[in-house]
Write a protein that holds these residues in place. Structure first.
Motif, PDB file in Angstrom:
ATOM      1  N   TYR A  45       0.838  -1.212   0.000  1.00  0.00           N
ATOM      2  CA  TYR A  45       0.000   0.000   0.000  1.00  0.00           C
ATOM      3  C   TYR A  45       0.869   1.256   0.000  1.00  0.00           C
ATOM      4  O   TYR A  45       0.511   2.272  -0.619  1.00  0.00           O
ATOM      5  CB  TYR A  45      -0.936  -0.010   1.209  1.00  0.00           C
ATOM      6  CG  TYR A  45      -2.059  -1.018   1.083  1.00  0.00           C
ATOM      7  CD1 TYR A  45      -3.182  -0.721   0.312  1.00  0.00           C
ATOM      8  CD2 TYR A  45      -1.994  -2.246   1.719  1.00  0.00           C
ATOM      9  CE1 TYR A  45      -4.220  -1.641   0.186  1.00  0.00           C
ATOM     10  CE2 TYR A  45      -3.033  -3.171   1.600  1.00  0.00           C
ATOM     11  CZ  TYR A  45      -4.137  -2.867   0.822  1.00  0.00           C
ATOM     12  OH  TYR A  45      -5.151  -3.774   0.691  1.00  0.00           O
ATOM     13  N   THR A  62      -6.628  -1.483   2.803  1.00  0.00           N
ATOM     14  CA  THR A  62      -7.924  -2.168   2.837  1.00  0.00           C
ATOM     15  C   THR A  62      -7.665  -3.663   2.989  1.00  0.00           C
ATOM     16  O   THR A  62      -6.509  -4.101   3.027  1.00  0.00           O
ATOM     17  CB  THR A  62      -8.734  -1.910   1.554  1.00  0.00           C
ATOM     18  OG1 THR A  62      -7.972  -2.356   0.423  1.00  0.00           O
ATOM     19  CG2 THR A  62      -9.032  -0.440   1.391  1.00  0.00           C
ATOM     20  N   GLU A  63      -8.712  -4.454   3.046  1.00  0.00           N
ATOM     21  CA  GLU A  63      -8.528  -5.890   3.274  1.00  0.00           C
ATOM     22  C   GLU A  63      -8.011  -6.603   2.029  1.00  0.00           C
ATOM     23  O   GLU A  63      -7.080  -7.396   2.102  1.00  0.00           O
ATOM     24  CB  GLU A  63      -9.847  -6.521   3.732  1.00  0.00           C
ATOM     25  CG  GLU A  63     -10.248  -6.108   5.148  1.00  0.00           C
ATOM     26  CD  GLU A  63     -11.454  -6.874   5.639  1.00  0.00           C
ATOM     27  OE1 GLU A  63     -11.949  -7.763   4.895  1.00  0.00           O
ATOM     28  OE2 GLU A  63     -11.901  -6.599   6.750  1.00  0.00           O
ATOM     29  N   GLU A 109      -7.727  -6.392  -2.661  1.00  0.00           N
ATOM     30  CA  GLU A 109      -7.841  -5.598  -3.876  1.00  0.00           C
ATOM     31  C   GLU A 109      -8.234  -6.526  -5.026  1.00  0.00           C
ATOM     32  O   GLU A 109      -7.828  -7.696  -5.059  1.00  0.00           O
ATOM     33  CB  GLU A 109      -6.504  -4.920  -4.210  1.00  0.00           C
ATOM     34  CG  GLU A 109      -5.990  -3.973  -3.155  1.00  0.00           C
ATOM     35  CD  GLU A 109      -6.741  -2.664  -3.093  1.00  0.00           C
ATOM     36  OE1 GLU A 109      -7.381  -2.308  -4.109  1.00  0.00           O
ATOM     37  OE2 GLU A 109      -6.702  -2.008  -2.040  1.00  0.00           O
TER      38      GLU A 109
END
Length: 466
Positions: free
Chosen positions: A205, A213-214, A216
């Motif tokens: 990231y 986020t968790e 992609e």
């Protein structure tokens, strides 16, 4: 010893490219990245030298490391420290040496330690200016950065093994892993082939410059790459999925904030009962290393005074043109250009005035009417022009005549007026058996004949005229 063992175990083609660029930049046939221990000097990368190590007592680099500063020996035969050295009296017959010490940190909190040197070597004595010294020190810093990056990558791999043994303390392991990611600009990824979702570590990231986020989507992850590199990465992912092939790529990348980067990614399959269920790998931001290599390549291929091609670039370009011409049967011509009365400029008006003349010559050789011809400075007052345009080659006598007219620079000194002119020798490629050597030899022969005719003239040589 820990640093040396790790460096000797690892291999990096980028370091070999850096040594090649250094050898070309300083026009030295030998260049070395050395690493020292108590008994021996090891060569991590070498160019122009067959040996892989030497006894420590014969090492020049150990003195550079001991004094922790640049060591320059213009002529070993005149230096009592080295004139009896076996490397001077025997192979590789060192007469000139310039080396800058390399300092590395075994880990981020440790002090930098001198481990060896980056040096350039010649079998003949030579001068080394203050500007040369500054460039060599700058070059050594680039070598240090690459070696430090290599150690960091090794440390990251070792940390990954360590982290597996520390799962009982997951929070601490994650913290250490995150530190390793920050230190090396590396992140880890996993592509689930069932869901098509990608899981990123925080380091990924950071590289993408997006919030954590968790997961992609794969298409979103691929969107950060320009179209051509996106296709290369997709092809590598497909091959890994279908055949279990590992991959390693270096790609252009555009972060979410618009920053253009260079990244290196490594991937391999994750198997369950012999079936590929996911792909795992790492992504590293190598932008600074890529820029450093590009800048070093530019320096090696560009003449500093005129900003046209260097001798190194000229040689590689002619070789590629000859190889291409043998396949495509396209014409190729070469002009060797010597300036007349150039020494008089330096002697009477100074070297700054001489540099102005060299730049004026380069400007003429880069004229639009010469189209895509490569202009190069071979050294001193010697230039070359490589012509690939069929129209120009078909009118080679007219082109040479026009150049002799344009390459005339009137100058005035205390002793009177004089003209710096150019004498030109021309040759053309003659069939598939021809080589760069043949082309140069005929052009040089033509240049000799032109000088016999008179300064400011030209001559065109052909195989039949030999």
């Amino acid at each position: 010893m820990y640093l040396l063992d790790k460096l000797l175990e690892s291999q990096d083609e980028g370091l070999a490219d850096l040594v090649e660029a250094g050898s070309a930049l300083f026009d030295c046939p030998m260049a070395i990245v050395s690493a020292l221990d108590t008994d021996c000097q090891h060569f991590l990368v070498r160019r122009g030298i067959a040996a892989t190590q030497t006894p420590i007592e014969q090492s020049f680099c150990r003195i550079a490391v001991a004094q922790d500063s640049l060591l320059v020996v213009p002529d070993t035969h005149l230096d009592a420290r080295f004139r009896e050295n076996p490397l001077v009296t025997g192979d590789p017959n060192i007469r000139f040496y310039a080396g800058a010490p390399l300092r590395l940190r075994p880990h981020p909190d440790a002090p930098a330690t001198g481990i060896g040197a980056f040096c350039v070597i010649d079998s003949k004595p030579r001068a080394f200016t203050a500007a040369d010294s500054a460039r060599l020190i700058s070059f050594a810093r680039g070598v240090e950065a690459m070696l430090q990056s290599r150690l960091s990558s090794i440390a990251l791999s070792e940390d990954a093994v360590l982290l597996k043994a520390m799962l009982a303390d997951k929070e601490r392991a994650q913290r250490q892993f995150r530190q390793a990611e920050r230190l090396t600009s590396i992140g880890c990824w996993r592509l689930d082939l069932v869901t098509g979702r990608v899981v990123w570590s925080e380091g990924i990231y950071d590289i993408h410059r997006v919030p954590v986020t968790e997961t992609e989507a794969l298409d979103d992850a691929l969107a950060y790459y320009p179209p051509a590199d996106r296709e290369r990465l997709q092809a590598a992912l497909d091959a890994a999925t279908q055949s279990g092939a590992c991959f390693e790529l270096e790609l252009d990348f555009i972060a979410a904030n618009g920053a253009h980067k260079r990244v290196r990614t490594i991937g391999e399959p994750e198997l369950e009962e012999g079936r590929v269920v996911a792909l795992i790998g790492v992504l590293q931001d190598v932008t600074e290393r890529h820029r450093s290599m590009a800048e070093l390549s530019k320096r090696a291929n560009t003449d500093e005074v005129t900003l046209i091609a260097s001798r190194h670039k000229f040689v590689s370009y002619v070789d590629s043109c000859v190889d291409k011409a043998k396949i495509s049967r396209e014409p190729l011509a070469l002009m060797l250009i010597d300036l007349d009365h150039f020494k008089q400029v330096n002697d009477t008006l100074g070297h700054a005035a001489g540099d102005d003349v060299l730049r004026a010559v380069a400007m003429v050789l880069r004229s639009p009417w010469l189209k895509d011809s490569l202009a190069a400075r071979l050294g001193g007052d010697e230039f070359a022009l490589v012509l690939t345009d069929p129209g120009l080659i078909a009118n080679l006598p007219d082109i040479a005549a026009q150049l002799t007219e344009q390459l005339r620079f009137p100058r005035r000194s205390k002793t009177g007026e004089f003209i710096v002119s150019a004498t030109i020798g021309c040759s053309e490629l003659d069939g598939p058996a021809d080589s760069r050597h043949d082309l140069l030899q005929r052009a040089d022969r033509a240049l000799y004949r032109a000088k016999a005719q008179g300064r400011g003239s030209f001559c065109i040589d052909t195989p039949q005229a030999a």
